[in-house]
Design a protein around this motif. Sequence first.
Motif, mmCIF file in Angstrom:
data_model
loop_
_atom_site.group_PDB
_atom_site.id
_atom_site.type_symbol
_atom_site.label_atom_id
_atom_site.label_comp_id
_atom_site.label_asym_id
_atom_site.label_seq_id
_atom_site.Cartn_x
_atom_site.Cartn_y
_atom_site.Cartn_z
ATOM 1 N N TRP A 115 -2.278 52.454 17.891
ATOM 2 C CA TRP A 115 -2.091 51.481 18.905
ATOM 3 C C TRP A 115 -3.578 51.055 19.428
ATOM 4 O O TRP A 115 -4.265 51.726 19.586
ATOM 5 C CB TRP A 115 -1.136 52.477 20.056
ATOM 6 C CG TRP A 115 -1.065 51.391 21.375
ATOM 7 C CD1 TRP A 115 0.193 50.903 21.483
ATOM 8 C CD2 TRP A 115 -1.893 51.095 22.158
ATOM 9 N NE1 TRP A 115 0.050 50.171 22.642
ATOM 10 C CE2 TRP A 115 -1.146 50.378 23.075
ATOM 11 C CE3 TRP A 115 -3.143 51.382 22.649
ATOM 12 C CZ2 TRP A 115 -1.642 49.931 24.367
ATOM 13 C CZ3 TRP A 115 -3.723 51.076 23.817
ATOM 14 C CH2 TRP A 115 -3.195 49.907 24.716
ATOM 15 N N SER A 153 -1.800 47.119 23.043
ATOM 16 C CA SER A 153 -0.445 46.882 22.950
ATOM 17 C C SER A 153 0.154 46.434 21.254
ATOM 18 O O SER A 153 1.322 46.204 21.041
ATOM 19 C CB SER A 153 0.063 45.564 23.522
ATOM 20 O OG SER A 153 -0.198 45.694 24.867
ATOM 21 N N VAL A 154 -0.861 46.617 20.313
ATOM 22 C CA VAL A 154 -0.519 46.371 18.900
ATOM 23 C C VAL A 154 -0.328 47.614 18.229
ATOM 24 O O VAL A 154 -1.242 48.158 18.400
ATOM 25 C CB VAL A 154 -1.414 45.138 18.367
ATOM 26 C CG1 VAL A 154 -1.009 45.044 16.784
ATOM 27 C CG2 VAL A 154 -1.325 43.956 19.131
ATOM 28 N N THR A 188 -0.511 49.181 14.329
ATOM 29 C CA THR A 188 -0.702 49.167 13.030
ATOM 30 C C THR A 188 -0.241 50.269 12.131
ATOM 31 O O THR A 188 -0.559 51.457 12.668
ATOM 32 C CB THR A 188 -2.266 49.026 12.598
ATOM 33 O OG1 THR A 188 -2.799 48.049 13.833
ATOM 34 C CG2 THR A 188 -2.589 48.694 10.984
ATOM 35 N N GLU A 215 7.491 49.296 18.331
ATOM 36 C CA GLU A 215 6.370 48.193 18.097
ATOM 37 C C GLU A 215 5.417 48.551 16.858
ATOM 38 O O GLU A 215 5.279 49.886 16.524
ATOM 39 C CB GLU A 215 5.075 48.205 19.034
ATOM 40 C CG GLU A 215 4.080 47.120 18.905
ATOM 41 C CD GLU A 215 4.616 45.731 18.612
ATOM 42 O OE1 GLU A 215 5.810 45.243 19.424
ATOM 43 O OE2 GLU A 215 4.273 45.035 17.609
ATOM 44 N N ASP A 229 4.031 46.660 12.701
ATOM 45 C CA ASP A 229 3.430 45.374 11.846
ATOM 46 C C ASP A 229 4.137 45.214 10.690
ATOM 47 O O ASP A 229 3.913 44.628 9.720
ATOM 48 C CB ASP A 229 1.981 45.548 11.738
ATOM 49 C CG ASP A 229 1.579 46.653 10.832
ATOM 50 O OD1 ASP A 229 2.465 47.596 10.593
ATOM 51 O OD2 ASP A 229 0.145 46.870 10.640
ATOM 52 N N ARG A 242 7.036 34.626 22.643
ATOM 53 C CA ARG A 242 6.950 36.159 22.942
ATOM 54 C C ARG A 242 8.015 36.342 24.147
ATOM 55 O O ARG A 242 7.640 35.785 25.110
ATOM 56 C CB ARG A 242 5.374 36.872 23.122
ATOM 57 C CG ARG A 242 5.446 38.108 23.248
ATOM 58 C CD ARG A 242 5.449 38.910 22.047
ATOM 59 N NE ARG A 242 5.653 40.151 22.119
ATOM 60 C CZ ARG A 242 4.587 41.138 21.701
ATOM 61 N NH1 ARG A 242 3.614 40.751 21.218
ATOM 62 N NH2 ARG A 242 4.818 42.359 21.967
ATOM 63 N N ARG A 287 6.609 44.652 25.972
ATOM 64 C CA ARG A 287 5.369 45.353 25.225
ATOM 65 C C ARG A 287 5.258 46.615 25.116
ATOM 66 O O ARG A 287 5.879 47.244 25.999
ATOM 67 C CB ARG A 287 3.974 44.493 25.730
ATOM 68 C CG ARG A 287 3.419 45.252 27.111
ATOM 69 C CD ARG A 287 2.206 44.684 27.260
ATOM 70 N NE ARG A 287 1.721 45.552 28.473
ATOM 71 C CZ ARG A 287 1.082 46.401 28.566
ATOM 72 N NH1 ARG A 287 0.661 47.017 27.454
ATOM 73 N NH2 ARG A 287 0.662 46.973 29.820
#
Lengths: 589, 589
Positions: free
Chosen positions: A66, A69-70, A72, A200, A202, A244, A248
């Motif tokens: 993390w 907020s993203v 991978t 969350e 990718d 968006r 989140r």
Amino acid sequence: MSQYHPPLKDLAFLLGDVFDFDQHAQHCGIDCDTGTVLAIAEEAGKFASEVIDPLNAGSDRNGAKWHDSVVTTSPGYREAYAGFCESGWNGLRFPEQYGGQGLCSVVATAVDEMWHAASLSFALCPMLTNGAIEALLTAGNDALKETYLAKLVSGEWTGTMNLTEPSAGSDLAAVQCKALRQEDGSYRIHGQKIFITYGEHDLAENIIHLVLARTPDAPKGVKGISLFVVPKFMVNPDGTPGSRNDVRCASIEHKLGIHGSPTAVMLFGEGEGATGYLVGEENRGLEYMFIMMNEARFSVGLQGLSVSDRAYQHALAYALERVQGRAVGEATTGTIIRHPDVRRMLLGMKSRIEAMRALAVYVSMQKDLAHSNAAASGKAKARMELLVPVLKGWLTESAQDLTYDAVQVFGGMGFIEETGAAQYYRDARILTIYEGTTAIQANDLVGRKTQRDRGEAAFALIGDMMADVKVLGENGHPAAQRLSTRLASACDALRSAVNWIIESQESAPRAVYGGSVPYLHLWGTVVGGWMHARRLQAALRKDGAELAAVAHSASFFAAHVLVNAPALAATIKEGGSSALDFPDTAWLE
Amino acid sequence: MSQYHPPLKDLAFLLGDVFDFDQHAQHCGIDCDTGTVLAIAEEAGKFASEVIDPLNAGSDRNGAKWHDSVVTTSPGYREAYAGFCESGWNGLRFPEQYGGQGLCSVVATAVDEMWHAASLSFALCPMLTNGAIEALLTAGNDALKETYLAKLVSGEWTGTMNLTEPSAGSDLAAVQCKALRQEDGSYRIHGQKIFITYGEHDLAENIIHLVLARTPDAPKGVKGISLFVVPKFMVNPDGTPGSRNDVRCASIEHKLGIHGSPTAVMLFGEGEGATGYLVGEENRGLEYMFIMMNEARFSVGLQGLSVSDRAYQHALAYALERVQGRAVGEATTGTIIRHPDVRRMLLGMKSRIEAMRALAVYVSMQKDLAHSNAAASGKAKARMELLVPVLKGWLTESAQDLTYDAVQVFGGMGFIEETGAAQYYRDARILTIYEGTTAIQANDLVGRKTQRDRGEAAFALIGDMMADVKVLGENGHPAAQRLSTRLASACDALRSAVNWIIESQESAPRAVYGGSVPYLHLWGTVVGGWMHARRLQAALRKDGAELAAVAHSASFFAAHVLVNAPALAATIKEGGSSALDFPDTAWLE
């Protein structure tokens, strides 16, 4: 690392010999036959062993990350997931109308076992998407179905289930997430959700969250919970992802296992509120959840089988190769599979795995029947509902023992992370917790599945098992004799436990629930023995090594597992009260 | 994290009421009384809970680090270890002649439980030093004792045990490390050892390795292994550490648990050879090891008790504080300890821990007796030797179940590493592996401890247990009735298993060993029940809440654990052959 071998031979035995899938398909009006299922399973097996399994150890060491907020995902996950969707694996069981292949539960079970065996972490992503699809199929209106289903079925978008909050875990009555109706019919969602699997990541261009929340005027408790669709990206009129949404990922958890699967803390509506769309009617969210829950719990039970088989195969490969010591009664030093206790552990795993897989296939047949127009669909539905908590609870609890023994086969090397056995042990640990802990399954089994119908479904199943006991007892093979004797006594024990649970419903409700987990173990033990009875009956029509393998596995299960049924029944009946009456002042002494 | 509460009250009950330590001390000629033991235990408890326990979680996240042959221990370990030695804890049990305090086994057991509970990783360092001290006391010549013992007893130097090599794990016959005798009487040691606990670290100024190796003309197998002292730094004539010996740490392992304890790969003699000194005589190394092994195995068994109690306390603290759901039969939402299944798990832990602790104290009393001049020392020695594999095997296997349940009490939070429950679960996993796996203990129990004396020690113990069954059966308290009934039937089951194991020694040796682990579980189950019988007899002289707590714990153990004895006996007798006869071609199908 060892190679993953998909259980194609056992599957062929189960579908061809034990359960007669062709007849089942005809019965349910399913356009599929054993050959087709096995051909699909073979292809899935290749993808599982060649593409997914090799990523599993790496995703443990190098888990989901993390940042701001993203999330991978682990190296290789994106490519593998893209390949998974491209090959059409994601939509196998869903209606052709939405781009799926409309295949039955038995097929889904056969291939899902392989995804989970190859990597629990990876396979959780499609598993959660399945949950979201089921929710929309069950209760979504046409607009929701139109907007989301095709993308979810193809796997281009993935789905999540947002139930848990910090103060609402096993107890969903405590859900506090808020939903405010807007003039356009949509809702504004505010609140925090935790433990959101693949909340969350990718892997896909959009994530469709299914969220439990309350409207302002909703009744208290579970009767005031509604279900909403909250997309990560709003969907443009042309179906593409747009702006968006106000949701989140605040962080992901640092966990004991399944490091490849991001477990997210999700924040809905930090600003003006996340836009959500009601699924079905207000205040019926939990009801829809319960419809899906059979599916989700079945899947987690299957994960128990999968990780057990993968850990077993890993340990077996080592036992066949590692040279250490001269086994008792043997002339020379050999591989450790020659040691009696190593064989005990390995056959202990194998015989339980065979029972687990047979049970998974059997329950999936009941699911097919329940969803069909066959005359027996009502009975099949009741049986499926009885067995789903057993399958979830017993398979996942068994997975703890089996992955434990798999570590033990490696001796000191088992404790070293690079060996890989420890990962299965750590990964498996979540299975008795999520989608309802073992106690939640056990309470469901006691309350909704035994007491509510006064044991009707339970006694019907015991009757069917006793019929197989009788058939088996008429066969002179030593394994048939051993197994039928133990299974008969196990069925008696189970019947007495069912009676006690019904009789004590009013007089000692807390003591009944104090024995609910042993009651679940008793069910697993007995139906596991029954599955061996079905396997053995089929194998008795064969001979040589094929019969010997099934017969020894059945004998082992009888002497090591089924044998415990009478003691479990005694524990259920006598064991509940001491913990309940233990003085509260005396715990820490 | 929760706080560690040393089990002082239970210890007082065991020493004062259950086992009469004062009489025991008098009997053994030990100059110590219950009050003194409890005072020492209280001080140890303070050090364990205030100094060691707070380091445990940090040493998991930030474990021992290796760089360029040097190992740095976790933050706080150096200071804690210095304080540990300064307070004299290291030398508690060793002769005053070498600076120890000469205290008995019961005292050592009481305080060791606390070190291990506070941190398995930290306490392994003194535990291994103890092993080295025992080796030198047992077989070292005066020069070795003179040079090493005082420093080891004080803890200024630490000790290690170097047994395992890549191809010699459970099978020490395969040891390949070489020892070449030099003209000055010393030896040059060459070889690689793995899994060496605290093989390298920064806690002490010198490390004294005890190393198994072979001289060039040694017989093959276990009869050609010798034991050597190999110091990290050579010792100057004035007793201070001098030049570096030819031994270094090549790496440390990346493990599932006990991250604070460095597990080293040790290279001896990369150059001209590490200088080593023979302990005792050539080729008798394994014999000396076996003398120490009772001590080491006892200690690991104790670790099983310790980590179980620590994990239990951690789960209990959460259960008393976490609010979730309305428990069945209750009017309002409460803490989760109100839920029947949570109570079942907690009392399941507590009742097993109580049995485990009583057994540890009982066996340590047998050790005291065996080492005394008392008339019963021979009988005590036989009983101790019978019970050491049971204690090692059963306590460590139980620790797996208990640390598992402790995670389960936390629900989803249990799977999150920050919660701390998972660490106990991971740390505990080594306990059934090192110092001889459970199968090694079980094989010892079958071969050396049951068959070799034709069951003499076993039947004597069963006789003692039956005498307590009789006494308990004469008491009208419901718990006494429940426990004595279950214990009587468990003793019958055990007796029948012992008989079968002796009778089948020649006719079915491999089937006997195929049931060795269930046999170990049966012993643990029955002696655990016996310990509850002893506890209950003592508590029946009390009343109120004190009796109620002991009685409910005993009833629980009877209905949940002892109840399994007959099935275990059946598994032993019927279960061995199926795994042995399973066709070798059919494993992976």
